[in-house]
Each structure stands twice: as structure tokens, then as C-alpha cells.
Design a protein around this motif. Structure first.
Motif, PDB file in Angstrom:
ATOM      1  N   ARG A 103      48.312  37.950  26.929  1.00 39.08           N
ATOM      2  CA  ARG A 103      49.399  37.468  27.797  1.00 39.08           C
ATOM      3  C   ARG A 103      48.850  36.961  29.133  1.00 39.08           C
ATOM      4  O   ARG A 103      49.187  35.854  29.572  1.00 39.08           O
ATOM      5  N   TYR A 104      47.982  37.741  29.757  1.00 37.67           N
ATOM      6  CA  TYR A 104      47.447  37.320  31.044  1.00 37.67           C
ATOM      7  C   TYR A 104      46.533  36.113  30.912  1.00 37.67           C
ATOM      8  O   TYR A 104      46.482  35.252  31.808  1.00 37.67           O
ATOM      9  N   ALA A 105      45.804  36.021  29.806  1.00 34.31           N
ATOM     10  CA  ALA A 105      44.949  34.846  29.599  1.00 34.31           C
ATOM     11  C   ALA A 105      45.793  33.580  29.479  1.00 34.31           C
ATOM     12  O   ALA A 105      45.469  32.537  30.081  1.00 34.31           O
ATOM     13  N   LEU A 106      46.878  33.661  28.736  1.00 33.08           N
ATOM     14  CA  LEU A 106      47.758  32.509  28.565  1.00 33.08           C
ATOM     15  C   LEU A 106      48.430  32.129  29.884  1.00 33.08           C
ATOM     16  O   LEU A 106      48.515  30.941  30.239  1.00 33.08           O
ATOM     17  N   LEU A 107      48.892  33.130  30.618  1.00 35.59           N
ATOM     18  CA  LEU A 107      49.558  32.859  31.894  1.00 35.59           C
ATOM     19  C   LEU A 107      48.581  32.278  32.917  1.00 35.59           C
ATOM     20  O   LEU A 107      48.931  31.371  33.682  1.00 35.59           O
ATOM     21  N   ALA A 108      47.368  32.806  32.938  1.00 37.72           N
ATOM     22  CA  ALA A 108      46.364  32.290  33.877  1.00 37.72           C
ATOM     23  C   ALA A 108      46.031  30.834  33.555  1.00 37.72           C
ATOM     24  O   ALA A 108      45.886  30.000  34.469  1.00 37.72           O
TER      25      ALA A 108
ATOM     26  N   THR B 256      50.258  30.455  41.842  1.00 34.14           N
ATOM     27  CA  THR B 256      50.165  31.912  41.953  1.00 34.14           C
ATOM     28  C   THR B 256      51.092  32.530  40.917  1.00 34.14           C
ATOM     29  O   THR B 256      52.267  32.152  40.811  1.00 34.14           O
ATOM     30  N   LEU B 257      50.573  33.472  40.165  1.00 37.16           N
ATOM     31  CA  LEU B 257      51.350  34.138  39.126  1.00 37.16           C
ATOM     32  C   LEU B 257      52.199  35.240  39.745  1.00 37.16           C
ATOM     33  O   LEU B 257      51.716  36.018  40.572  1.00 37.16           O
ATOM     34  N   VAL B 258      53.468  35.315  39.344  1.00 37.34           N
ATOM     35  CA  VAL B 258      54.389  36.329  39.851  1.00 37.34           C
ATOM     36  C   VAL B 258      54.945  37.104  38.666  1.00 37.34           C
ATOM     37  O   VAL B 258      55.466  36.511  37.717  1.00 37.34           O
ATOM     38  N   THR B 259      54.827  38.434  38.715  1.00 31.24           N
ATOM     39  CA  THR B 259      55.351  39.268  37.644  1.00 31.24           C
ATOM     40  C   THR B 259      56.402  40.228  38.185  1.00 31.24           C
ATOM     41  O   THR B 259      56.476  40.481  39.385  1.00 31.24           O
ATOM     42  N   ALA B 260      57.204  40.781  37.283  1.00 32.98           N
ATOM     43  CA  ALA B 260      58.344  41.621  37.658  1.00 32.98           C
ATOM     44  C   ALA B 260      58.062  43.111  37.491  1.00 32.98           C
ATOM     45  O   ALA B 260      58.974  43.880  37.196  1.00 32.98           O
TER      46      ALA B 260
ATOM     47  N   ARG C 181      49.224  42.655  45.538  1.00 33.25           N
ATOM     48  CA  ARG C 181      48.506  41.379  45.505  1.00 33.25           C
ATOM     49  C   ARG C 181      47.145  41.621  44.887  1.00 33.25           C
ATOM     50  O   ARG C 181      46.426  42.532  45.299  1.00 33.25           O
ATOM     51  N   SER C 182      46.802  40.852  43.887  1.00 27.37           N
ATOM     52  CA  SER C 182      45.504  40.984  43.232  1.00 27.37           C
ATOM     53  C   SER C 182      45.170  39.653  42.568  1.00 27.37           C
ATOM     54  O   SER C 182      45.651  38.606  43.007  1.00 27.37           O
ATOM     55  N   ALA C 183      44.366  39.697  41.551  1.00 28.58           N
ATOM     56  CA  ALA C 183      44.016  38.488  40.804  1.00 28.58           C
ATOM     57  C   ALA C 183      43.806  38.878  39.351  1.00 28.58           C
ATOM     58  O   ALA C 183      43.419  40.009  39.046  1.00 28.58           O
ATOM     59  N   VAL C 184      44.074  37.950  38.455  1.00 27.45           N
ATOM     60  CA  VAL C 184      43.843  38.181  37.036  1.00 27.45           C
ATOM     61  C   VAL C 184      43.240  36.912  36.442  1.00 27.45           C
ATOM     62  O   VAL C 184      43.756  35.808  36.653  1.00 27.45           O
ATOM     63  N   ASN C 185      42.114  37.065  35.785  1.00 28.96           N
ATOM     64  CA  ASN C 185      41.421  35.920  35.188  1.00 28.96           C
ATOM     65  C   ASN C 185      41.203  34.807  36.215  1.00 28.96           C
ATOM     66  O   ASN C 185      41.306  33.624  35.896  1.00 28.96           O
TER      67      ASN C 185
ATOM     68  N   LEU D 130      47.672  36.884  41.766  1.00 25.88           N
ATOM     69  CA  LEU D 130      48.793  37.567  41.125  1.00 25.88           C
ATOM     70  C   LEU D 130      49.540  38.379  42.170  1.00 25.88           C
ATOM     71  O   LEU D 130      48.923  39.140  42.932  1.00 25.88           O
ATOM     72  N   VAL D 131      50.855  38.231  42.233  1.00 27.38           N
ATOM     73  CA  VAL D 131      51.674  39.029  43.150  1.00 27.38           C
ATOM     74  C   VAL D 131      52.757  39.746  42.345  1.00 27.38           C
ATOM     75  O   VAL D 131      53.263  39.225  41.346  1.00 27.38           O
ATOM     76  N   ARG D 132      53.109  40.935  42.841  1.00 27.44           N
ATOM     77  CA  ARG D 132      54.145  41.768  42.199  1.00 27.44           C
ATOM     78  C   ARG D 132      55.151  42.164  43.284  1.00 27.44           C
ATOM     79  O   ARG D 132      55.087  43.256  43.845  1.00 27.44           O
ATOM     80  N   PRO D 133      56.109  41.322  43.597  1.00 25.33           N
ATOM     81  CA  PRO D 133      57.009  41.575  44.725  1.00 25.33           C
ATOM     82  C   PRO D 133      57.995  42.722  44.499  1.00 25.33           C
ATOM     83  O   PRO D 133      58.598  43.205  45.468  1.00 25.33           O
ATOM     84  N   LEU D 134      58.182  43.161  43.269  1.00 28.43           N
ATOM     85  CA  LEU D 134      59.184  44.192  42.970  1.00 28.43           C
ATOM     86  C   LEU D 134      58.561  45.560  42.713  1.00 28.43           C
ATOM     87  O   LEU D 134      59.226  46.454  42.198  1.00 28.43           O
ATOM     88  N   LEU D 135      57.317  45.727  43.098  1.00 28.35           N
ATOM     89  CA  LEU D 135      56.591  46.945  42.741  1.00 28.35           C
ATOM     90  C   LEU D 135      57.204  48.198  43.363  1.00 28.35           C
ATOM     91  O   LEU D 135      56.997  49.295  42.855  1.00 28.35           O
TER      92      LEU D 135
END
Length: 323
Positions: A85-90, A100-104, A133-137, A141-146
Motif C-alpha cells: 500500500r505504501y509503495a503504491l501511494l508513494a 505529500t501523503l496524508v493518512t487518516a 510527520r515522517s516519510a515513507v519510501n 507523510l503527515v497524519r493530522p488526525l493522530l
């Protein structure tokens, strides 16, 4: 820079999509894109992705369905699906020009992650949990709802009449995360709530950042000229030994990464701890020591110099014995 929202179709990601769509209406906000990964594991997944695409169209947000092709593993399915999933999204983020990738991910996801890592023997870095805030591949990557409970997002989706689906795999007890999710109410009765676990993650992240910076500084101070190290590293071990054990271990981990990037992550933390303890014992006794770890050979000389070099390729096959 554009934002790429990962939308599975569940209430969390649908709520995130709607919230960001409203936020982006103000001038000066980045353009939004959305993507749904179809893992191909359930017959309904293609239809669910199409539902997300239709909802994105009503919001004026471009959408892409990313399919996980090929054979699926018979074991470790969730972990492999996550990597895919992360490879495809990246890749999609890069295709969009560096979005920038945003996840819920929610507070509940953070709490479950903390419990899983505790059970797996994670150290301080692992117990920092998921980062906001981090990075993947190689993609931001940000996770605003953490810090937001899942129930609040479900309520938001219900109140706004947003179209969302419930993935039955989220109740499948074959998966470790689901089993921990079922345990959460019992733990909460004893005071170990998702909020407490989330706060622990924040505190561990603060500690981890400070320790990581100290380790980088100590590594720089301990490095010696690489003469005779064959592209490895030479460290003044007495400089490392003067630090608390946590910093010593982190410096060793950084040195291993420098010599063998992309290795096995030093295996289990226990292996790194055992190696560090053996080096300390040898240094105190003035003895030489040679260990292998994470594809590296660590050699501590009687002069107190620790050398790290790539482990030579292992010879395979049948070899004739000496006559």
C-alpha cells in the motif's frame, strides 16, 4: 506542494477527505488529490474504490485507484499489504510531482500500534509510535488526525451523511491488530486508555529525538580516520563507553547503518544490546573482541579502536577438503 489523501473508504479516511476538502477552499491552500489502494483481497474492494472515486468527483478532487497486483502471501498478509500500500501511494505521490501523503491514522490506531510494539519487544524508538510527520519510501507523510479518537471521526461521518464502508477484515481475529483492538476496552478499565498510550508515545518521541541527536554528536566525536578500515568505520570506543548505555547502542546502530545501509535493522534489539554489552566487557578487561551483526564485522582492538567493516560474502556449496 499538493496533498495526496489516502482514502480506503472507511469512516476515518472519508471524514479526513471531507475535512480537507472544506479546508482547501480557502485561497492559498495546496491542491488535493486522493487515491484508494485496491488490495484485491475481497470481491467488494473494486466497488468500494469506485464509490470513493464517485465521492471525490462530487468534491472536485481527482482520484486514482491503485491496484496491488500479483500473488498474495499466505502468511504475514497484513504486513505485506501495508508495504504494498505504501509503495503504491508513494509512487502516486511522485507521479503527482512530489505530493505529500496524508493518512487518516487516529488515536486508536496509535494506541494499538503501541501495544503491538510493546508485545514485540520494541525499544524507545519503537515506543514513540507513529509520528505526526515522517516519510515513507522517500515521500513526506503527515497524519493530522493522530490525536483524534476514531469514534469522533465516525460521528463526523454519520452527522454529515458521508458515504463510507466498513471493512470486515477490521473484525477478523486472525490479525494481531484486531485482537489488540478487542483488548483495548479491558485495558481502559484499568486506566490504560488510548489517550494515555497516545501521551506515552508523545513523551517517548520527545525522548527519542533528544537521544538521537546526542548519538549523532557522539558518533561524530568518536570517528577516526578510516586508514586501513577498507571503506568501513573506525571509532574511538572509549568515547562511546563514556556515554549512557542507550547512547552507546544508538551510536552502534548509526555506525552499522553507515557501513551497511539497508541492512536488517540490526535484527532484534536484544542482539544489538548483547553486542554492546560484550564490547563493554572486553574494553574494561583490555581484551580484543570480534563480533558480526547486521552484515558487519565489529572488531575491537586492544588499543581501544572499534572497526566496523562489511561482512565478506559467505562461501556456499561443496568445497574440496585439504589433502
Amino acid at each position: 506542494m499538493a496533498l495526496l489523501i489516502a482514502v480506503s473508504g472507511g469512516p476515518d479516511s472519508i471524514a479526513l477527505l471531507a475535512l480537507l476538502a472544506a479546508w482547501a477552499q480557502s485561497s492559498g491552500r495546496p491542491p488535493l488529490h486522493a487515491a484508494t489502494v485496491d488490495h484485491g483481497l475481497r470481491p467488494e474492494s473494486a466497488e468500494e474504490a469506485a464509490t470513493v472515486a464517485a465521492f471525490c468527483a462530487t468534491l472536485g478532487i481527482g482520484h486514482a485507484t491503485l491496484r496491488w497486483e500479483g500473488l498474495k502471501p499466505t502468511s504475514g498478509l497484513q504486513a505485506e499489504a501495508r508495504c504494498a500500500r505504501y509503495a503504491l501511494l508513494a509512487n502516486e505521490a511522485r507521479r503527482l510531482g512530489g505530493a505529500t501523503l496524508v493518512t487518516a491514522h487516529t488515536l486508536d490506531d496509535q494506541a494499538e500500534t503501541m501495544l503491538m510494539r510493546l508485545a514485540h519487544g520494541s525499544g524507545p524508538s519503537g515506543l514513540a509510535g507513529m509520528r505526526g510527520r515522517s516519510a515513507v519510501n522517500g515521500v513526506p507523510l503527515v497524519r493530522p488526525l493522530l490525536g483524534i479518537p476514531k469514534a469522533r471521526l465516525v460521528a463526523t461521518a454519520d452527522a454529515r451523511g458521508l458515504p463510507f464502508v466498513r471493512d470486515p477484515s477490521n473484525a477478523d481475529r486472525r490479525f494481531e491488530r484486531v485482537r489488540w483492538r478487542e483488548t483495548m476496552p479491558v485495558l481502559a478499565e484499568q486506566g490504560l486508555t488510548a489517550e494515555r498510550l497516545g501521551r506515552l508515545a508523545e513523551r517517548m518521541a520527545r525522548l527519542d529525538e533528544a537521544a538521537a541527536q546526542r548519538a549523532r554528536d557522539v558518533l561524530a566525536e568518536a570517528m577516526l580516520p578510516d586508514e586501513g578500515a577498507d571503506n568501513g568505520l573506525r571509532l574511538r570506543f572509549s568515547r562511546l563507553a563514556a556515554e549512557p548505555e542507550e547512547i552507546l547502542l544508538r551510536v552502534l546502530a548509526l555506525a552499522l547503518d553507515a557501513v551497511a545501509p539497508g541492512g536488517d535493522g540490526h535484527g532484534r534489539l536484544e542482539r544489538l544490546e548483547a553486542c554492546g554489552a560484550a564490547l563493554m566487557d572486553a574494553a574494561r578487561a583490555g581484551l580484543a573482541l570480534r563480533r558480526t551483526l547486521s552484515g558487519c564485522v565489529l572488531s575491537l582492538g586492544r588499543d581501544g579502536v572499534l572497526t566496523l567493516q562489511l561482512e565478506p560474502p559467505r562461501r556456499r556449496g561443496v568445497h574440496p577438503s585439504a589433502s
